[in-house]
Design an enzyme around this catalytic site. Structure first.
Site, PDB file in Angstrom:
ATOM      1  N   LEU A   1      -2.286  -3.522   6.796  1.00 24.25           N
ATOM      2  CA  LEU A   1      -0.886  -4.488   7.005  1.00 24.25           C
ATOM      3  C   LEU A   1       0.326  -3.700   6.342  1.00 24.25           C
ATOM      4  O   LEU A   1       1.407  -3.866   6.359  1.00 24.25           O
ATOM      5  CB  LEU A   1      -1.078  -5.639   6.137  1.00 24.25           C
ATOM      6  CG  LEU A   1      -1.943  -6.611   6.735  1.00 24.25           C
ATOM      7  CD1 LEU A   1      -2.365  -7.811   5.668  1.00 24.25           C
ATOM      8  CD2 LEU A   1      -1.714  -7.176   7.935  1.00 24.25           C
TER       9      LEU A   1
ATOM     10  N   GLY B   1       1.766   2.665  -3.229  1.00 22.83           N
ATOM     11  CA  GLY B   1       1.955   3.842  -3.721  1.00 22.83           C
ATOM     12  C   GLY B   1       0.328   4.411  -4.120  1.00 22.83           C
ATOM     13  O   GLY B   1       0.024   5.615  -4.231  1.00 22.83           O
TER      14      GLY B   1
ATOM     15  N   GLY C   1      -2.537   3.114  -2.641  1.00 20.13           N
ATOM     16  CA  GLY C   1      -3.516   2.560  -1.531  1.00 20.13           C
ATOM     17  C   GLY C   1      -2.964   1.869  -0.445  1.00 20.13           C
ATOM     18  O   GLY C   1      -1.578   1.636  -0.288  1.00 20.13           O
ATOM     19  N   CYS C   2      -3.696   1.320   0.277  1.00 23.67           N
ATOM     20  CA  CYS C   2      -3.618   0.173   1.613  1.00 23.67           C
ATOM     21  C   CYS C   2      -3.800  -0.892   1.325  1.00 23.67           C
ATOM     22  O   CYS C   2      -4.749  -1.381   0.491  1.00 23.67           O
ATOM     23  CB  CYS C   2      -4.275   0.912   2.798  1.00 23.67           C
ATOM     24  SG  CYS C   2      -3.802   2.380   3.252  1.00 23.67           S
TER      25      CYS C   2
ATOM     26  N   LYS D   1      -6.022  -5.531  -0.845  1.00 32.92           N
ATOM     27  CA  LYS D   1      -5.374  -4.160  -1.291  1.00 32.92           C
ATOM     28  C   LYS D   1      -6.524  -3.443  -1.885  1.00 32.92           C
ATOM     29  O   LYS D   1      -7.349  -3.591  -2.851  1.00 32.92           O
ATOM     30  CB  LYS D   1      -4.236  -4.600  -2.424  1.00 32.92           C
ATOM     31  CG  LYS D   1      -3.613  -3.275  -2.958  1.00 32.92           C
ATOM     32  CD  LYS D   1      -2.968  -3.438  -4.205  1.00 32.92           C
ATOM     33  CE  LYS D   1      -1.475  -4.343  -3.988  1.00 32.92           C
ATOM     34  NZ  LYS D   1      -0.548  -4.319  -4.955  1.00 32.92           N
TER      35      LYS D   1
ATOM     36  N   ASP E   1       9.706  -4.257 -10.647  1.00 31.52           N
ATOM     37  CA  ASP E   1       9.419  -3.418  -9.479  1.00 31.52           C
ATOM     38  C   ASP E   1      10.148  -4.604  -8.388  1.00 31.52           C
ATOM     39  O   ASP E   1       9.464  -4.664  -7.406  1.00 31.52           O
ATOM     40  CB  ASP E   1       8.250  -2.971  -9.329  1.00 31.52           C
ATOM     41  CG  ASP E   1       8.311  -1.812  -8.032  1.00 31.52           C
ATOM     42  OD1 ASP E   1       9.518  -1.359  -7.748  1.00 31.52           O
ATOM     43  OD2 ASP E   1       7.218  -1.698  -7.331  1.00 31.52           O
TER      44      ASP E   1
END
Length: 426
Positions: free
Chosen positions: A139, A143, A145-146, A161, A258
């Site tokens: 998806l 920074g 991983g996916c 995640k 962030d």
């Protein structure tokens, strides 16, 4: 066990009745008619004593059956506990956190997160749900991983995640996310459903947000076409509500650190939720430790970027940049040349305060679709949020109160929208 108790009662009932008969027989007064009479009465009791043999045989049979059932139950219980423990993964890196009981494959489908505890989920279950982390299930990419789309059971869709590697930064972000989100419950903050640890691989499981991130909606292939003016104001209001909860209601206050459009996720109805709390810190932590400068260029407040000063007003600055994205449809940073970039703040500031120019710089998708008074008010809020001096920026609760009247009632605000006029016939 209730069944076993009932069997025991039935088994011992005859013995109690037999003992009473023997005691009553001995309690009779002695007979004075001589020894022969005593012997004769003794023989008359033989039929009752002859019942003892079949009763002992029946009791032995029932005892054997009972013992067999008990053994079977103990065996089944022992195997069940082994199966339960087999699917648990224990992490020394999370000692000190409040952890829920380790879950087996079947129990992992109960997706509920108790306040103050995070649900440990089975790694193999998540591996299967993502089809072994297949590339087609991705998806988004972050920074460390996916994020993968996964399906648990027949109809439970989640986002997983995957954080790879055992770097200190990756491990620290994972622990921060678990510690914070397991204690936070708010409709505008993403829900952490569980986590799993397998070697150096760490997995975080969230509710799935069907419309992806605000960044994808605004700057992806659709270029914001799915977001009307009112929906954009709804997203801004939801984001402000999430931040207001972190700043005003969490004790101690939480600074996200962030905030950006890629960390604002949208569900099927475009309700917004804040996500990615790996860099978040509690208010006051920055005074005790030397916090590493982190964040995303274009959203980082200037006082934090230049001097390392971090407060809740740093989040307000990031919110102002997101509000400009919603208003103008532009990226937070745009390249002007090979080594030159321009921020949305520096580009827009001179025009945001000029009412004659403001309508012409609004995102073409929503241009001329809003009340101009509302447009000027949102622009004024954005200008205040991105002031270089943090003391000039408003608190997020003040921003929240200024946005509520601009959002229709059906979208969570207080604005009453008049129905379109019906053209007269003839």
């Amino acid at each position: 066990m209730k069944f076993l108790l009932a069997v025991v009662l039935l088994l011992h009932g005859p013995f109690w009745g037999f003992d009473l008969i023997v005691v009553d027989a001995r309690a009779y007064p002695p007979v004075s008619s001589g020894t022969q009479v005593g012997i004769k009465e003794h023989h008359q009791m033989d039929p009752n004593k002859n019942l003892l043999v079949p009763l002992i045989v029946a009791s032995s049979a029932l005892g054997a059956i009972l013992l067999s059932l008990l053994c079977l139950w103990i065996y089944h219980r022992k195997n069940s506990l082994k199966s339960h423990q087999k699917n648990a993964y224990i992490s020394d890196s999370l000692k000190g956190l409040s952890l829920a009981p380790f879950m087996s494959t079947n129990n992992s489908l109960r997706l509920s997160c108790n306040k103050g505890a995070a649900l440990v989920m089975d790694y193999k279950l998540l591996e299967t749900a993502t089809e072994n982390f297949q590339e087609s299930k991705i998806l988004g990419v972050g920074g460390f991983g996916c994020v993968y789309k996964a399906r648990l059971g027949e109809n439970i869709d989640v986002a997983v995640k995957r954080l790879n590697g055992g770097s200190p930064d990756s491990a620290r972000e994972f622990e921060t996310e678990v510690a914070l989100l397991s204690k936070i419950q708010h409709p505008n903050i993403i829900s952490l459903l569980g986590y799993s640890i397998h070697g150096e691989t760490r997995l975080l499981v969230y509710e799935l947000m069907q419309n992806g991130s605000l960044e994808t909606q605004l700057h992806g292939s659709s270029l914001g076409s799915a977001l009307s003016w009112h929906h954009r104001m709804k997203i801004a209001l939801d984001t402000a509500r999430g931040l207001e909860y972190l700043h005003e209601h969490c004790k101690p206050a939480v600074i996200h650190r962030d905030l950006k459009s890629s960390n604002i996720l949208l569900d099927s109805n475009f309700n917004a939720r804040l996500s990615d709390f790996g860099l978040a810190i509690t208010d006051g932590t920055q005074k005790k430790k030397n916090i590493k400068l982190s964040g995303t260029l274009g959203y980082v407040a200037p006082e934090y970027l230049l001097d390392g000063k971090l407060t809740d007003k740093s989040d307000v600055y990031g919110f102002g940049v997101v509000l400009l994205e919603l208003l103008l449809g532009r990226m937070p940073l745009e390249k002007l040349g090979p080594a030159q970039c321009q921020s949305i703040v520096s580009w827009a500031m001179p025009q945001l305060t000029d009412r004659s120019k403001l309508p012409s710089i609004v995102d073409p998708v929503i241009r001329n679709t809003m009340d101009l008074k509302h447009l000027y008010q949102v622009a004024a809020v954005a200008v205040l949020c991105v002031q270089p001096e943090p003391s000039y920026r408003p608190l997020i609760k003040d921003v929240l109160y200024s946005l509520i009247p601009l959002v229709p009632v059906e979208l969570g605000g207080t604005l009453t929208v008049a129905p379109p006029a019906v053209p007269r016939s003839g």
